[in-house]
Scaffold this motif. Sequence first.
Motif, PDB file in Angstrom:
ATOM      1  N   ALA A  25      -8.334   4.638   3.993  1.00  0.00           N
ATOM      2  CA  ALA A  25      -6.915   4.864   4.295  1.00  0.00           C
ATOM      3  C   ALA A  25      -6.159   3.550   4.094  1.00  0.00           C
ATOM      4  N   THR A  26      -5.336   3.497   3.068  1.00  0.00           N
ATOM      5  CA  THR A  26      -4.671   2.230   2.740  1.00  0.00           C
ATOM      6  C   THR A  26      -3.738   1.769   3.854  1.00  0.00           C
ATOM      7  N   HIS A  27      -3.096   2.700   4.552  1.00  0.00           N
ATOM      8  CA  HIS A  27      -2.194   2.297   5.641  1.00  0.00           C
ATOM      9  C   HIS A  27      -2.964   1.645   6.788  1.00  0.00           C
ATOM     10  N   GLU A  28      -4.255   1.945   6.906  1.00  0.00           N
ATOM     11  CA  GLU A  28      -5.070   1.315   7.943  1.00  0.00           C
ATOM     12  C   GLU A  28      -5.468  -0.106   7.542  1.00  0.00           C
ATOM     13  N   ILE A  29      -5.572  -0.366   6.239  1.00  0.00           N
ATOM     14  CA  ILE A  29      -5.916  -1.712   5.769  1.00  0.00           C
ATOM     15  C   ILE A  29      -4.881  -2.719   6.243  1.00  0.00           C
ATOM     16  N   GLU A  30      -3.635  -2.362   6.095  1.00  0.00           N
ATOM     17  CA  GLU A  30      -2.555  -3.295   6.438  1.00  0.00           C
ATOM     18  C   GLU A  30      -2.618  -3.721   7.903  1.00  0.00           C
ATOM     19  N   ASP A  32     -15.362   4.480  -3.736  1.00  0.00           N
ATOM     20  CA  ASP A  32     -14.976   5.714  -4.426  1.00  0.00           C
ATOM     21  C   ASP A  32     -15.956   6.822  -4.046  1.00  0.00           C
ATOM     22  N   ILE A  33     -15.732   7.446  -2.909  1.00  0.00           N
ATOM     23  CA  ILE A  33     -16.681   8.440  -2.415  1.00  0.00           C
ATOM     24  C   ILE A  33     -16.752   9.641  -3.364  1.00  0.00           C
ATOM     25  N   ALA A  34     -17.987  10.018  -3.706  1.00  0.00           N
ATOM     26  CA  ALA A  34     -18.286  11.183  -4.549  1.00  0.00           C
ATOM     27  C   ALA A  34     -17.775  11.024  -5.978  1.00  0.00           C
ATOM     28  N   GLY A  35     -17.270   9.820  -6.315  1.00  0.00           N
ATOM     29  CA  GLY A  35     -16.751   9.593  -7.657  1.00  0.00           C
ATOM     30  C   GLY A  35     -15.244   9.704  -7.764  1.00  0.00           C
ATOM     31  N   TRP A  36     -14.552   9.833  -6.628  1.00  0.00           N
ATOM     32  CA  TRP A  36     -13.094   9.958  -6.596  1.00  0.00           C
ATOM     33  C   TRP A  36     -12.473   8.571  -6.359  1.00  0.00           C
ATOM     34  N   PRO A  37     -11.686   8.046  -7.309  1.00  0.00           N
ATOM     35  CA  PRO A  37     -11.165   6.686  -7.178  1.00  0.00           C
ATOM     36  C   PRO A  37     -10.226   6.511  -5.978  1.00  0.00           C
ATOM     37  N   CYS A  38     -10.270   5.325  -5.407  1.00  0.00           N
ATOM     38  CA  CYS A  38      -9.371   4.981  -4.306  1.00  0.00           C
ATOM     39  C   CYS A  38      -7.953   4.733  -4.833  1.00  0.00           C
ATOM     40  N   ASN A  39      -7.025   4.532  -3.919  1.00  0.00           N
ATOM     41  CA  ASN A  39      -5.632   4.272  -4.286  1.00  0.00           C
ATOM     42  C   ASN A  39      -5.448   2.768  -4.512  1.00  0.00           C
ATOM     43  N   TYR A  40      -5.882   2.312  -5.679  1.00  0.00           N
ATOM     44  CA  TYR A  40      -5.958   0.877  -5.923  1.00  0.00           C
ATOM     45  C   TYR A  40      -4.596   0.196  -6.006  1.00  0.00           C
ATOM     46  N   SER A  41      -3.600   0.863  -6.540  1.00  0.00           N
ATOM     47  CA  SER A  41      -2.263   0.252  -6.597  1.00  0.00           C
ATOM     48  C   SER A  41      -1.751  -0.049  -5.196  1.00  0.00           C
ATOM     49  N   ASP A  42      -1.982   0.878  -4.275  1.00  0.00           N
ATOM     50  CA  ASP A  42      -1.558   0.672  -2.887  1.00  0.00           C
ATOM     51  C   ASP A  42      -2.316  -0.493  -2.255  1.00  0.00           C
ATOM     52  N   ILE A  43      -3.604  -0.589  -2.558  1.00  0.00           N
ATOM     53  CA  ILE A  43      -4.413  -1.675  -1.996  1.00  0.00           C
ATOM     54  C   ILE A  43      -3.905  -3.022  -2.485  1.00  0.00           C
ATOM     55  N   TYR A  44      -3.628  -3.142  -3.773  1.00  0.00           N
ATOM     56  CA  TYR A  44      -3.113  -4.410  -4.304  1.00  0.00           C
ATOM     57  C   TYR A  44      -1.726  -4.721  -3.750  1.00  0.00           C
ATOM     58  N   ALA A  45      -0.909  -3.696  -3.559  1.00  0.00           N
ATOM     59  CA  ALA A  45       0.424  -3.933  -2.981  1.00  0.00           C
ATOM     60  C   ALA A  45       0.306  -4.520  -1.579  1.00  0.00           C
ATOM     61  N   ILE A  46      -0.660  -4.024  -0.818  1.00  0.00           N
ATOM     62  CA  ILE A  46      -0.847  -4.514   0.557  1.00  0.00           C
ATOM     63  C   ILE A  46      -1.335  -5.958   0.558  1.00  0.00           C
ATOM     64  N   ILE A  47      -2.335  -6.272  -0.270  1.00  0.00           N
ATOM     65  CA  ILE A  47      -2.863  -7.641  -0.221  1.00  0.00           C
ATOM     66  C   ILE A  47      -1.856  -8.650  -0.760  1.00  0.00           C
ATOM     67  N   ASN A  48      -1.034  -8.234  -1.709  1.00  0.00           N
ATOM     68  CA  ASN A  48       0.013  -9.141  -2.194  1.00  0.00           C
ATOM     69  C   ASN A  48       1.105  -9.330  -1.139  1.00  0.00           C
ATOM     70  N   LYS A  49       1.391  -8.273  -0.404  1.00  0.00           N
ATOM     71  CA  LYS A  49       2.366  -8.354   0.689  1.00  0.00           C
ATOM     72  C   LYS A  49       1.879  -9.297   1.783  1.00  0.00           C
ATOM     73  N   LYS A  50       0.568  -9.355   1.979  1.00  0.00           N
ATOM     74  CA  LYS A  50      -0.022 -10.150   3.063  1.00  0.00           C
ATOM     75  C   LYS A  50      -0.559 -11.507   2.585  1.00  0.00           C
ATOM     76  N   LYS A  51      -0.129 -11.944   1.415  1.00  0.00           N
ATOM     77  CA  LYS A  51      -0.656 -13.179   0.835  1.00  0.00           C
ATOM     78  C   LYS A  51      -0.500 -14.387   1.750  1.00  0.00           C
TER      79      LYS A  51
END
Length: 401
Positions: A107-112, A126-145
Amino acid sequence: MKIPFSPPYINEAVIQEVNSALESGWITTGPKVKRLEELVCKYTLAPNTLCVNSATSGLMLALKWYGIGEGDEVIIPAYTYAATALAVIHVGATPVMVDVEKDFNIATHEIEKVITKKTKAIIPVDIAGWPCNYSDIYAIINKKKELFIPKHENQEKLGRVLVISDSAHSIGATYKSEYLGKITDITVFSFHAVKNVTTAEGGAVCINLPEPFKNQDEYNYLRCFSLNGQTKDAFTKSKAGDWRYDIIYPGLKMNMPDILAAIGVAQLPEYFEKTLQNRVEIYEYYHTFFKTKSWAILPPYKSDDKTSSCHLYALRIKDISESERDAIIDKISKEGVAVNVHFQPLPMLSLFKEMGFDIDNYPVAYNNYKSEISLPIYPQLTKNELEYIVSTVTNAVESSL
């Protein structure tokens, strides 16, 4: 009828490739491994790939490369196989678990909420082969730089939290029209016996770092580190007059041998050209059948920006308890169909309970788990076997509701 859950796909091409390794007189790390690395790059478009003895080793190698150790935190999902967390623990860092979404992924909102000055990496899975929401993840880590405090030269160069994709399930999956392998800083695939592509045991580390990193240089470092920090591999040393070497890093022994790489060399082209499509067809067969059942929750498959590798068919049954799910599995198994559960959330396992993790803090992970049944999905399945699987599952579920 007896239907196994996930037998390896071994055809004549695999046998011939393994025999060629045996007949070559060289069975540990050598030309077959190099060829497999080239093939992973060819099909995923990853700039560089290092093959290792397991995906777990690949995760550890990536964490060590980034200088992660004692006092550092790495964010992971609570819903994953234990290896994701164990890799963090083995390098001396602390796993920080967050809940997942209904699609099983982090859950990307939980990462933040949990990024701190101690956070050095995130390992989405990527559980079962389903990709994660990578754009959201990068947006969060850049926001928290501004929270990021580097303590290693690679951390200084990147200047932010490292994203290591645990793509053990997702070779062949796509995110925004690109294959996994070229999406995050580092992507780790598994070639374990039950995976879409196998080398019996093994994994691959895809290196896709931004400037100022030179991915070839980082490959050279990781390759050396995976061979005890030795400047020459055994294949090079075996050549006449080329015996002298040096140890330049406190490395680990994580290399893949040629005899195993040979299996992957045979499988990988056929996977992208044929057997991945076989998996897609089975996935779609299950989808078409179970979408007519009011009790079925279908796993994710395609969206505007994602396609699954169809590694697992993670069927869920609406509004059932864990014990009811277990009883359904017993009924299915008695009819000869092997099914599985992916996964027990980490906070339910003794090691992580003892570390203070409590499943009550991860309600979505638990709700996904308690109703999940993984169905067989592999290229060798016949139409008759698929019909038997869906009828067996249906009878077991509907006789239990």
